[in-house]
Scaffold this active site. Structure first.
Site, PDB file in Angstrom:
ATOM      1  N   PHE A 124     -33.850  17.569  79.929  1.00  0.00           N
ATOM      2  CA  PHE A 124     -32.909  16.692  79.234  1.00  0.00           C
ATOM      3  C   PHE A 124     -33.392  15.247  79.399  1.00  0.00           C
ATOM      4  O   PHE A 124     -33.698  14.816  80.513  1.00  0.00           O
ATOM      5  CB  PHE A 124     -31.514  16.877  79.836  1.00  0.00           C
ATOM      6  CG  PHE A 124     -30.415  16.287  79.009  1.00  0.00           C
ATOM      7  CD1 PHE A 124     -29.940  16.948  77.889  1.00  0.00           C
ATOM      8  CD2 PHE A 124     -29.855  15.065  79.342  1.00  0.00           C
ATOM      9  CE1 PHE A 124     -28.915  16.405  77.116  1.00  0.00           C
ATOM     10  CE2 PHE A 124     -28.837  14.513  78.568  1.00  0.00           C
ATOM     11  CZ  PHE A 124     -28.366  15.183  77.459  1.00  0.00           C
ATOM     12  N   ASP A 195     -30.583  20.402  87.797  1.00  0.00           N
ATOM     13  CA  ASP A 195     -29.502  19.894  86.956  1.00  0.00           C
ATOM     14  C   ASP A 195     -28.770  21.117  86.410  1.00  0.00           C
ATOM     15  O   ASP A 195     -29.359  21.946  85.710  1.00  0.00           O
ATOM     16  CB  ASP A 195     -30.087  19.034  85.824  1.00  0.00           C
ATOM     17  CG  ASP A 195     -29.006  18.362  84.985  1.00  0.00           C
ATOM     18  OD1 ASP A 195     -27.885  18.905  84.913  1.00  0.00           O
ATOM     19  OD2 ASP A 195     -29.301  17.314  84.377  1.00  0.00           O
ATOM     20  N   TYR A 220     -17.876  17.443  81.959  1.00  0.00           N
ATOM     21  CA  TYR A 220     -17.201  17.437  80.646  1.00  0.00           C
ATOM     22  C   TYR A 220     -17.646  18.543  79.709  1.00  0.00           C
ATOM     23  O   TYR A 220     -17.183  18.628  78.594  1.00  0.00           O
ATOM     24  CB  TYR A 220     -17.312  16.071  79.966  1.00  0.00           C
ATOM     25  CG  TYR A 220     -18.719  15.516  79.780  1.00  0.00           C
ATOM     26  CD1 TYR A 220     -19.544  15.966  78.765  1.00  0.00           C
ATOM     27  CD2 TYR A 220     -19.201  14.504  80.611  1.00  0.00           C
ATOM     28  CE1 TYR A 220     -20.809  15.439  78.590  1.00  0.00           C
ATOM     29  CE2 TYR A 220     -20.459  13.978  80.458  1.00  0.00           C
ATOM     30  CZ  TYR A 220     -21.273  14.450  79.444  1.00  0.00           C
ATOM     31  OH  TYR A 220     -22.530  13.935  79.277  1.00  0.00           O
ATOM     32  N   LYS A 221     -18.557  19.388  80.167  1.00  0.00           N
ATOM     33  CA  LYS A 221     -19.009  20.489  79.299  1.00  0.00           C
ATOM     34  C   LYS A 221     -18.170  21.737  79.595  1.00  0.00           C
ATOM     35  O   LYS A 221     -16.986  21.759  79.284  1.00  0.00           O
ATOM     36  CB  LYS A 221     -20.507  20.703  79.491  1.00  0.00           C
ATOM     37  CG  LYS A 221     -21.284  19.512  78.928  1.00  0.00           C
ATOM     38  CD  LYS A 221     -22.749  19.534  79.247  1.00  0.00           C
ATOM     39  CE  LYS A 221     -23.405  18.295  78.620  1.00  0.00           C
ATOM     40  NZ  LYS A 221     -24.615  17.879  79.301  1.00  0.00           N
TER      41      LYS A 221
HETATM   42  C1  LIG Z   1     -24.994  16.599  79.443  1.00  0.00           C
HETATM   43  C2  LIG Z   1     -26.144  16.460  80.347  1.00  0.00           C
HETATM   44  C3  LIG Z   1     -26.291  15.331  81.149  1.00  0.00           C
HETATM   45  C4  LIG Z   1     -25.294  14.213  81.057  1.00  0.00           C
HETATM   46  O1  LIG Z   1     -25.602  13.135  81.840  1.00  0.00           O
HETATM   47  P1  LIG Z   1     -24.569  11.960  82.040  1.00  0.00           P
HETATM   48  O2  LIG Z   1     -25.296  10.980  82.847  1.00  0.00           O
HETATM   49  O3  LIG Z   1     -23.380  12.518  82.784  1.00  0.00           O
HETATM   50  O4  LIG Z   1     -24.182  11.448  80.701  1.00  0.00           O
HETATM   51  C5  LIG Z   1     -27.373  15.284  82.006  1.00  0.00           C
HETATM   52  N1  LIG Z   1     -28.258  16.300  82.079  1.00  0.00           N
HETATM   53  C6  LIG Z   1     -28.136  17.399  81.311  1.00  0.00           C
HETATM   54  C7  LIG Z   1     -29.111  18.505  81.427  1.00  0.00           C
HETATM   55  C8  LIG Z   1     -27.079  17.504  80.415  1.00  0.00           C
HETATM   56  O5  LIG Z   1     -26.965  18.572  79.648  1.00  0.00           O
END
Ligand SMILES: *Cc1c(COP(=O)(O)O)cnc(C)c1O
Length: 409
Positions: A124, A195, A220-221
């Site tokens: 990501f 992660d 939030y997911k």
């Molecule tokens: C959604 C997501 C994030 C979100 O990061 P934020 O800093 O909380 O916005 C990070 N890593 C992955 C793999 C995600 O899917």
């Protein structure tokens, strides 16, 4: 797969009633719970109570009276149960990005003689961006090495300090074998940061059992904590003496002594930085209660069953002949999402949204559906596929309105 079969599957579904806990518009089929979980009724009540009673009436006394001060730990412990972490190792705080920065910097101090941070090129982007920021801040005495996922294990060596991976990929839904990766990395003396943003609440995770070093993940997911909900950080007990660089007062051993010098709290609390957003964290706290009633294994099984509806229809219907499955989808090697490639992916997703089916598009050509078992039925997924067939047959995706993209896709 016909409608009757889906109805039968729904009748046998133990999780079917959970749908009633959510507030989702009647005419919407929501296939995006993997990006933003929908609103639980209990969350709405809790936010109302936090604002009106705790803040509105109890004011500052709430830090003690309503135990706001311990909320990061209370919520952290609820999260810990979902990811196979014994107590004292998970804290709810900040965003995934910020937590990743903290644990990456901390992990590097545990391997001072090594100078490579290794990751996969399909990770990501924010994870890579944070590592880029950190290596730059360190005057480029570290190298961020980003390689094809197939190459990752071969790159483990005694110059690699930390391996940073996302367990379930956000585009392909492909899942790493956490235990095997940890074992290989540890054999090379490498620490691993996972992660779990697309894993938690979707697939069973066993951090302690896999000997995981550090992990971060999203609120939030699949946890339905609300837009911008706080994230979490896991630090294995054996690494908790480490110092993290965002040494704010909430991670101090006695913040209300207001002393000049930083002295970290014992245990996971030292991974706190500043004051937590209590309204958002209360929402996540309330959303976590649903997990006391359900087992993630049954959640995973149901997403696999929901995915069967899509897989079968893709195989048998002419309308879907240009759609190609991308990644493994739900099952032993995947998360809870199913991704498909189509040359008109963006237009298809937009035209479906106008028809009440909310999925999402991921560049350059991916239609991604989150199959969240807490609020989706087999019939929902079946109807979503009908809507997609209509969009494709009528070429509704060609509408010029879909030729330009919104900032958030
Ligand atoms: C959604 C997501 C994030 C979100 O990061 P934020 O800093 O909380 O916005 C990070 N890593 C992955 C793999 C995600 O899917």
């Amino acid at each position: 797969m016909n409608l009757e079969t889906c109805i039968k599957l729904d009748r046998r579904d133990e999780l079917a009633d959970l749908k009633n806990r959510f507030i989702i518009p009647e005419d919407v089929i929501y296939l995006d719970g993997n990006s933003l979980g929908p609103l639980l009724a209990i969350v709405k009540e809790r936010v109302n109570d936090t604002v009106n009673r705790e803040w509105g009436t109890d004011l500052i006394t709430s830090w003690n009276k309503n135990d706001w001060i311990n909320l990061p730990v209370t919520v952290g412990e609820k999260i810990a149960k979902l990811i196979g972490a014994a107590p004292g190792q998970v804290l709810c705080a900040d965003s995934v990005s910020v937590n990743l920065f903290k644990v990456l910097a901390a992990a590097l101090t545990l391997r001072p003689e090594r100078n490579v941070v290794l990751s996969s090129d399909d990770n990501f982007p924010t994870d890579l961006y944070m590592a880029q920021g950190l290596t730059k801040l360190r005057g480029n005495d570290y190298e961020l090495r980003v390689v094809d996922p197939e190459e990752v294990l071969a790159q483990l060596s005694d110059s690699v300090a930390v391996l940073m991976l996302t367990e379930v990929n956000f585009k392909s839904g492909k899942r790493w074998d956490m235990k095997a990766v940890n074992t290989a990395a540890h054999a090379a003396g490498v620490l691993v940061i996972w992660d779990l943003s697309h894993s938690i609440g979707a697939v069973p995770v066993e951090l302690d059992h896999c000997m995981t070093d550090f992990a971060v993940g999203c609120g939030y997911k699949y946890l339905n904590g609300g837009p911008g909900a706080p994230a979490f950080v896991y630090v294995a007990e054996r690494h908790q003496d480490v110092q993290q660089p965002l040494s704010g007062w909430m991670g101090h051993v006695r913040p209300f002594d207001f002393r000049q010098d930083y002295e970290p709290a014992d245990g996971i609390r030292r991974f706190s930085s500043g004051t937590p957003g209590i309204i958002g964290m209360s929402a996540l706290d309330a959303a976590m209660n649903i997990w006391e009633e359900i087992d993630v294994v049954s959640v995973q099984q149901k997403s696999e069953s929901l995915a069967t509806v899509i897989r079968e229809r893709l195989r048998h219907e002419a309308a879907f002949s240009n759609l190609e499955l991308f990644g493994p989808g739900p099952g032993p090697e995947g998360g809870s999402q199913i991704s498909m490639r189509h040359p008109n992916a963006y237009g298809i997703v937009q035209a479906m949204i106008e028809r009440g089916v909310i999925g999402d598009f991921r560049a350059p050509n991916i239609v991604r559906f989150g199959l969240c078992p807490l609020f989706l039925s087999h019939v929902d997924v079946y109807n979503a596929m009908n809507r997609m067939a209509e969009v494709i047959k009528s070429k509704a995706y060609e509408d010029p309105r879909f030729s330009s993209r919104a900032f958030v896709t």
